[in-house]
Design an enzyme around this catalytic site. Sequence first.
Site, short mmCIF file in Angstrom:
data_model
loop_
_atom_site.label_atom_id
_atom_site.label_comp_id
_atom_site.label_asym_id
_atom_site.label_seq_id
_atom_site.Cartn_x
_atom_site.Cartn_y
_atom_site.Cartn_z
N PHE A 159 0.85 -1.20 0.00
CA PHE A 159 0.00 0.00 0.00
C PHE A 159 0.89 1.25 0.00
O PHE A 159 1.85 1.33 0.76
CB PHE A 159 -0.90 -0.03 1.25
CG PHE A 159 -1.99 0.99 1.23
CD1 PHE A 159 -3.14 0.79 0.48
CD2 PHE A 159 -1.88 2.16 1.97
CE1 PHE A 159 -4.15 1.73 0.47
CE2 PHE A 159 -2.89 3.10 1.95
CZ PHE A 159 -4.03 2.89 1.21
N ASP B 130 2.04 -5.10 8.62
CA ASP B 130 0.86 -4.24 8.57
C ASP B 130 -0.36 -5.16 8.43
O ASP B 130 -0.47 -5.91 7.45
CB ASP B 130 0.97 -3.27 7.40
CG ASP B 130 -0.17 -2.25 7.40
OD1 ASP B 130 -1.26 -2.57 7.91
OD2 ASP B 130 0.04 -1.13 6.87
N TYR C 167 -10.69 1.02 10.92
CA TYR C 167 -11.94 1.31 10.19
C TYR C 167 -12.27 0.30 9.10
O TYR C 167 -13.28 0.45 8.42
CB TYR C 167 -11.93 2.73 9.61
CG TYR C 167 -10.71 3.09 8.79
CD1 TYR C 167 -10.57 2.66 7.48
CD2 TYR C 167 -9.69 3.88 9.33
CE1 TYR C 167 -9.46 2.98 6.73
CE2 TYR C 167 -8.56 4.21 8.59
CZ TYR C 167 -8.45 3.76 7.29
OH TYR C 167 -7.34 4.08 6.55
N LYS C 168 -11.43 -0.71 8.91
CA LYS C 168 -11.72 -1.71 7.88
C LYS C 168 -12.51 -2.86 8.51
O LYS C 168 -13.66 -2.66 8.89
CB LYS C 168 -10.40 -2.15 7.22
CG LYS C 168 -9.80 -0.99 6.41
CD LYS C 168 -8.43 -1.27 5.86
CE LYS C 168 -7.93 -0.05 5.05
NZ LYS C 168 -6.48 -0.08 4.82
N ARG D 178 -12.44 -4.62 -6.93
CA ARG D 178 -12.13 -5.23 -5.64
C ARG D 178 -13.41 -5.44 -4.83
O ARG D 178 -14.23 -4.54 -4.68
CB ARG D 178 -11.18 -4.30 -4.89
CG ARG D 178 -10.57 -4.89 -3.67
CD ARG D 178 -9.50 -3.99 -3.10
NE ARG D 178 -10.08 -2.77 -2.54
CZ ARG D 178 -9.52 -2.07 -1.56
NH1 ARG D 178 -8.34 -2.42 -1.07
NH2 ARG D 178 -10.10 -0.99 -1.09
#
Length: 421
Positions: free
Chosen positions: A130, A199, A224-225, A380
């Site tokens: 990322f 991560d 928040y995921k 996705r």
Amino acid sequence: MTRDDALALDAADPLAPLRDLFELPPGVIYLDGNSLGACPKATAARVQQVVAQEWGQGLIRSWNDAGWMGLPQRVGDKIARLVGAGPGELVVADSTSVNLFKVLSAALAVIAADADAPQRKVILSERSNFPTDLYIAESLARQQGLELMLAEADELPGLLGERTAVLMLTHVNYRTGRMHDMAALTAAAHAAGALAIWDLAHSAGAVPVDLKRAGADYAVGCGYKYLNGGPGAPAFVWAHPRHVERFWQPLAGWIGHAAPFGFTPGYRPAAGIARFQCGTPAVLSLAALECGVDTVLAAEALSAGRGAMAALRHKSLALTRLFAARVQATCPQLALVSPRDDARRGSQVCLAHPEIGYAVVQALIARGVIGDFRAPDVLRFGFTPLYLRFVDAWDAAEHLHQVLAGGEWQRPEFNRRHAVT
Ligand SMILES: *Cc1c(COP(=O)(O)O)cnc(C)c1O
């Protein structure tokens, strides 16, 4: 597999009651919990209570009386149970990007203290990691005169060596859903004399993680995921107990001090992971995050003794298998990007098309099937087993087939780019 088969799987699903913990708009199939988890029903009332009672009535007394100061540890201990960390080892603070800066700095300090340090000049990561992770590493490399070396996933073990300081990876790739073997790569990093940072942005609450058993050195992750903490929820940070007290982390703020309310001029780091905090905890956001983490922990009681993450993983794999199989059977235009092998796939299915991916995703969103697009070519779809049904996976694939077969994606409104994709 028919739609009735999918309905039968839902009827037999022991985790099915968890869906009722969430606010989900009618008519929506939400396949973006990997980017922003759905809103738990408990969150609005809890945040309202913190605002009206704890803040409104308690005022500043609530730092003590309502336990605000202990929230980063309390919520951290709950997340620790999901990622194989011990109590008191993980704390909630800041954002994933900021926490990565802290742990990468700390890891580099640990390595620099070793006798053979002068030749360890490389931070090794994956080219398709990322971007924020790579930007943070690039910045630190620049400050410290190090090299950020990027490689394809399969090349990583062969590149570990006497020049490697830190192997810094995201466990589940955001764009492909490919999952690294954390234990094997950590062992390879250690064998080369390097440290391993993980991560867990697309892992925490999505796939089983066992940081201690894998021997990981540091980890960060996102609130928040899959943890459903709400937009911009604070992130978490973990350091293995063998490292946690060796050095200050670089953002030596007062909340990471041994005695914040001593108001002394010199910095003395707090014991343990508390030193990885910097400034005042975001109380409203922490209250919302706790509600989100509780939705994941709620799977425990329905897991027949397997544990929350094992039960969720079982369902997640069944959902992604079903969706991928339906898409492959009905949408020959799309390539499957995510690994077919269960052991290497996170909780998402990524598809690719060289030209029309963005427009197809927009057409799906107009139908209430919410996934996202990751440039240049990836469609996705995240599968959160807490609130998705097997029939949702079946229907989503059917919508995708219809959007492609009918040319619906060609409409001009689906081909205009928004800022957030
Ligand atoms: C989502 C995500 C982030 C987000 O970082 P923020 O600091 O919260 O913006 C970081 N790293 C990875 C791998 C992610 O997937």
